[in-house]
Structures are given as C-alpha cells and as structure tokens.
Design a protein around this motif. Sequence first.
Motif, PDB file in Angstrom:
ATOM      1  N   MET A 193       0.832  -1.200   0.000  1.00 20.15           N
ATOM      2  CA  MET A 193       0.000   0.000   0.000  1.00 20.15           C
ATOM      3  C   MET A 193       0.872   1.259   0.000  1.00 20.15           C
ATOM      4  O   MET A 193       0.572   2.234  -0.666  1.00 20.15           O
ATOM      5  N   VAL A 201       1.857   2.194  -3.399  1.00 14.99           N
ATOM      6  CA  VAL A 201       0.753   2.785  -4.169  1.00 14.99           C
ATOM      7  C   VAL A 201       0.573   4.238  -3.749  1.00 14.99           C
ATOM      8  O   VAL A 201       0.407   5.137  -4.577  1.00 14.99           O
ATOM      9  N   LEU A 202       0.652   4.466  -2.452  1.00 13.87           N
ATOM     10  CA  LEU A 202       0.401   5.821  -1.941  1.00 13.87           C
ATOM     11  C   LEU A 202       1.507   6.805  -2.315  1.00 13.87           C
ATOM     12  O   LEU A 202       1.301   8.010  -2.267  1.00 13.87           O
ATOM     13  N   PRO A 204     -10.262   5.818  -2.618  1.00 12.98           N
ATOM     14  CA  PRO A 204      -9.525   4.580  -2.927  1.00 12.98           C
ATOM     15  C   PRO A 204      -9.602   4.152  -4.394  1.00 12.98           C
ATOM     16  O   PRO A 204      -8.626   3.667  -4.943  1.00 12.98           O
ATOM     17  N   VAL A 209      -6.941   5.958  -7.012  1.00 16.47           N
ATOM     18  CA  VAL A 209      -5.483   5.952  -6.914  1.00 16.47           C
ATOM     19  C   VAL A 209      -4.840   5.344  -8.163  1.00 16.47           C
ATOM     20  O   VAL A 209      -3.904   5.893  -8.732  1.00 16.47           O
ATOM     21  N   LEU A 250     -18.191 -10.373 -29.103  1.00 15.52           N
ATOM     22  CA  LEU A 250     -19.253 -10.750 -30.030  1.00 15.52           C
ATOM     23  C   LEU A 250     -20.641 -10.536 -29.413  1.00 15.52           C
ATOM     24  O   LEU A 250     -21.619 -10.284 -30.127  1.00 15.52           O
ATOM     25  N   TYR A 254     -22.864  -7.721 -30.495  1.00 15.56           N
ATOM     26  CA  TYR A 254     -23.710  -7.843 -31.677  1.00 15.56           C
ATOM     27  C   TYR A 254     -24.886  -8.785 -31.437  1.00 15.56           C
ATOM     28  O   TYR A 254     -25.973  -8.577 -31.970  1.00 15.56           O
ATOM     29  N   LEU A 255     -24.629  -9.820 -30.630  1.00 15.71           N
ATOM     30  CA  LEU A 255     -25.678 -10.828 -30.430  1.00 15.71           C
ATOM     31  C   LEU A 255     -26.796 -10.295 -29.547  1.00 15.71           C
ATOM     32  O   LEU A 255     -27.974 -10.530 -29.805  1.00 15.71           O
ATOM     33  N   THR A 256     -26.433  -9.614 -28.469  1.00 14.97           N
ATOM     34  CA  THR A 256     -27.446  -9.070 -27.550  1.00 14.97           C
ATOM     35  C   THR A 256     -27.155  -7.590 -27.348  1.00 14.97           C
ATOM     36  O   THR A 256     -26.651  -7.190 -26.312  1.00 14.97           O
ATOM     37  N   PRO A 257     -27.433  -6.782 -28.368  1.00 11.03           N
ATOM     38  CA  PRO A 257     -27.054  -5.352 -28.298  1.00 11.03           C
ATOM     39  C   PRO A 257     -27.784  -4.607 -27.179  1.00 11.03           C
ATOM     40  O   PRO A 257     -28.984  -4.797 -26.994  1.00 11.03           O
ATOM     41  N   HIS A 258     -27.016  -3.820 -26.452  1.00  9.05           N
ATOM     42  CA  HIS A 258     -27.579  -3.017 -25.366  1.00  9.05           C
ATOM     43  C   HIS A 258     -27.770  -1.605 -25.903  1.00  9.05           C
ATOM     44  O   HIS A 258     -26.838  -0.819 -25.982  1.00  9.05           O
ATOM     45  N   MET A 277     -17.758  -1.957 -43.209  1.00  8.50           N
ATOM     46  CA  MET A 277     -18.292  -2.755 -44.308  1.00  8.50           C
ATOM     47  C   MET A 277     -18.994  -1.902 -45.367  1.00  8.50           C
ATOM     48  O   MET A 277     -18.754  -2.047 -46.556  1.00  8.50           O
ATOM     49  N   VAL A 278     -19.882  -1.025 -44.911  1.00 10.95           N
ATOM     50  CA  VAL A 278     -20.707  -0.308 -45.886  1.00 10.95           C
ATOM     51  C   VAL A 278     -19.949   0.872 -46.481  1.00 10.95           C
ATOM     52  O   VAL A 278     -20.056   1.149 -47.669  1.00 10.95           O
ATOM     53  N   LEU A 304     -16.744  -1.195 -49.139  1.00  8.17           N
ATOM     54  CA  LEU A 304     -17.552  -1.080 -50.356  1.00  8.17           C
ATOM     55  C   LEU A 304     -17.014   0.013 -51.280  1.00  8.17           C
ATOM     56  O   LEU A 304     -16.937  -0.165 -52.495  1.00  8.17           O
ATOM     57  N   TRP A 338     -13.816  -1.167 -52.839  1.00  2.49           N
ATOM     58  CA  TRP A 338     -14.121  -2.199 -53.845  1.00  2.49           C
ATOM     59  C   TRP A 338     -14.621  -1.568 -55.140  1.00  2.49           C
ATOM     60  O   TRP A 338     -14.169  -1.915 -56.230  1.00  2.49           O
TER      61      TRP A 338
END
Lengths: 153, 395
Positions: free
Chosen positions: B1, B4-5, B14, B17, B86, B89-93, B110-111, B115, B118
């Motif tokens: 400690m 750290v201090l 705390p 720090v 991942l 993307y599967l369960t977006p909040h 991607m877009v 693109l 390309w």
Amino acid sequence: MSGWLKDKGHLARMAGLFAFGITAFLVFRWVMVPPGFGLYGHYRAGALDDARARPLQYAGRAECEGCHTDIVEARQGSRHARIGCEACHGPLIKHAQAPTEIKPTRPDGRVLCVRCHETNPWKPKGFPQVKVADHSDNGPCTACHKAHAPKIS
Amino acid sequence: MESVLQSVQGFMYPNEVELQWGILIVLYPFTTGLVAGAFILASLERVFNVEAVKPTYRLALLTALAFLLVAPLPLQLHLGHPERSLEMYLTPHTESAMAMFGFVYLWYLMVVLVLEIWLDYRKDIVLMWRDSSGPTRWLYGAMALWSDNISPASLALDDRIGRALTVIGIPSAFLLHGYVGFIFGSVKANPWWSTPLMPIVFLFSAIVSGIAAVMLVYMVTAWWRERAFDMGCLDTVARYLFYAFLIDFSLEMLDLIHRIYEADESFRALDFMVHTRLYTSQVLVQILAGTIVPLGMLGLTQLVQMSEKARRRIYAMAGVLTLIGVFAMRWNVVIGGQLFSKSFLGYTSYKMNFATREGLLPAILLLILPFVILAVLIRLLPPWKVQRRGAGVSG
C-alpha cells in the motif's frame, strides 16, 4: 448476363454477399442467444431460476438470535450491535438446520479484527483503527476486547 | 500500500489511486481519429471535386482501412476476453453508447470503407485478375466476385454509387469519431471530460491528424518509390491541414477560455494539474510543439514564397509534429481525466508498464501494425498507376 442486370451483375453479387452475411449472422444469433433473453431486462430470464435453485448458505440474523439470546443481550448498545452475525462467523444455514450436529468454528480474531481495524488512511477518521503490531504486541485482540461488545469499560 | 500511496499527493478516494484507462485507451481515439481524418481527406476529391488531392485519394482510403482494422484491438487488449466482444452484436444493449459503437464500427468498415474501396478498385481488380496466375489469380477473382464486367456503363454505375457512398461516409466518419468524443464528453462526473464541445474538438483534431497522416504516408511512399512529389497535391493537402488545424486550435482555445471564464468548482484543481502533472504533455508537447509550432510552419508556407525543397521539409516536420500534438491531446484527455480526485483535493500518477498486456510495448506494436497492414494493402491494391502485361498503364 442480359436484360437490366447486364451492367449490374457485380453489384447483384455484392448485394447477395451482404444478404448472405446478414442472414448468416441472424442464424448465428438465433442459435447463440439463449431463450428468454431480454424478458425481464438485459439478461437471460432463466438465470433467475438458476439462482433460485442454488442451495441457501446464509441463515440470517433472526435465525441466529432465536437461539443465542445471550449474545443478543451482550451486543445491545455495543458498536458491533448492527453487524450481521454471519458477516464474522460466515454462512451458517447448515448449523441453523442442525444446531447440535454441525458446530461452526470460532473465528480467529487475529485475522477477523484486523480486516476492519488495521490502520488504513482511506478509512474515515472516526473509525477505530490501530497498527495491530504496535497496539497489541501481536497478542490476541480478545485478550482485552470482547468481540460482541468491543469497548473496554 | 505504501508503494501505491507514493504516487498520491493530497487526498484521493480509494478507487481513484490507480488509473483504469492507460495508454491503450489513449491509442484508441488516436487511431479512430486517423481513420475519420483520412476518409474526410479522401472525400474532398470524390465529393467536392478537389482535383489537386487526387494522388492521395486511394492512399487515404487504404490508410483509413488499415487503421480501422486495428482500431478495436486496443480495446480488446484492455478489456481482455475478446471472445465476449461478439456479445455486443448478439445481444445489443441499446442504452449503452459504448455497446452501440460495435454497430457504428461495422457500418463504417463494411458499408462505407470496404464497399467504396471495392467500387473504386473494381476495374483494377478485374485487370489484375486477368493478368495474374495461380493463387493470386484466385484471390483477385474472389475480390472481383468472379464478375469481370468492366464495361463503361458498369464503371459509370460504380462511380455513381461510390460517390453516393462517400456522401454517406462523411456523416459516418463524423459519427465514428464524434462518438469517441461523446463517450468522454458525457461522463458528467468528470469535469475534465464533461463538456458538449468534446465531440467537436475530437472530430476536428481527428480531421487534422488524418490529413497529416495521409500527407506523410504520401511523402514516404513517393520517396520510397523514388518518384517526384506532386507539389500541387502536397501544397493543397498542406493548405487543408492548415485550415483544419486553425479551426481545431480555435475550438480547443474556445473550450479552454470557456473553462477559465466559467471557473466552476473544479477549476482550481484542474488548473493546478495543468501547471504541474500535465505541464509537459499539455503545455509543452500538445499546445506548443504539437499545435503552435506546426501551425506557424504551415502558416509560413502560405505567406512566404519558398522553394519546393523547403516546403517539403516544412510539411514533413509539421506533419510529424501535428501527429505528436494530437496524440498528446488524446493522452491529456484520457490520462489527465484520471489524475485528479473527485474531491478536488488530491492527485495521482500514471505508472506505465512496458511488456504487459496494457503496457508500452503492445501500444508500440499496435501503432506499427496499421503500417504493416497498409503495406500489404498497397501491394494488393496499388493506389497508383501500374504497368500491366499487354494492357499498358492502368489505374
């Protein structure tokens, strides 16, 4: 390629690639996301049943106080009066269910007391703190303090 | 400690720090900034028809792609458990700005970028497909989606769609980097970050850093290929860098003046921090060496007639200093915002490790990686005219 797609064939292929990617993602999502997700919030609803199915560990203070009335009396008015029994003694539902067969081990004061009362500059000023090595010469805390009513009167 | 201090001065809570966000989180806005800036430079040619910057157009797109591919890696390293990303993307909040970034990133990658690149390169890809053999032929064939139609009508269609994508790409680039500033600007508990100007300041510094990066990449690639510099192009890019830098500097000064004039309850603590722990990185590196000096140098080229050689040297030095200055700005925002206590009564220090997951070494490697990717991309999709077997010069 003929007709209106004549000069758009490559674009149709790219659109097909995107459509394939999005479909693959949606299928993957359908397989991966567990049923009931999002029913109550941003979590799997079944997690509640899983948590409920886990065996209880803590008996709760009321259960302890039903038998240990002497301790209830000793703690009255003390600075430890509001600390839950199992905060120091650990989870004891098995002891509460079979008081004579299962006896809890007594906590080691040299470990338990120090956890809260060793000097730490981040604690509030009024909180009782000591440098244990200097304060007790490494002797047991319970030689002077009673754990349930620690003030020395 | 005790150890750290030692890094603490005064009173810290705390949880304050130790810094939670280190150099990798500094690197992240720096990298996304380069992406957004490079893309906006590319859009100058495509949308606003600034012919002079044409030699940097494809280079800017490839630079943006190389940096965009690396942009999420600092976050993955910082958070650990990359396999969990991942879930975003599967369960977006939808209520979390950080979580929704995944979609902004994917859209932009991607877009917009892939693109557009390309469509712009399709003719070259088809020609390289025809010219090559073996695995390379297969690779270019796959990139062309096995469609070799490069008729004038199909290329005109590509151009129209590419232009539309660039128009969509500009707000997307603004969104991508404005979002990074938004994340910091919306942390209302932190007065160093919490300002509605944060997304705008981040955005303009991103434009500045992206233009400087592409200018330097152009100079290095031209020097590497032993080709003459297109001074008309360099002068125009440097002029845009100067203008963007002026706006960026004005906005940062506006933010500073606003903070000084408002002088809320955090001001004295923050002022002390700028004059002590952040003095070198903010006052000396960011403001003096990284802003005023390159601005002065670029301004000088606008006012005084100079030889090509002198201009080239000034552009190179100003570009490097600009990138250092913008990196210092990201450092001062991210690290500076964690050096002071919410009690306004104490300060801590940032201890950077070297060869750890969030240390200096991975940060250096992550800064090198985009250039390796860019080299591969340039080899795969040369942004300049190349000699072809039997087909003459193309591109």
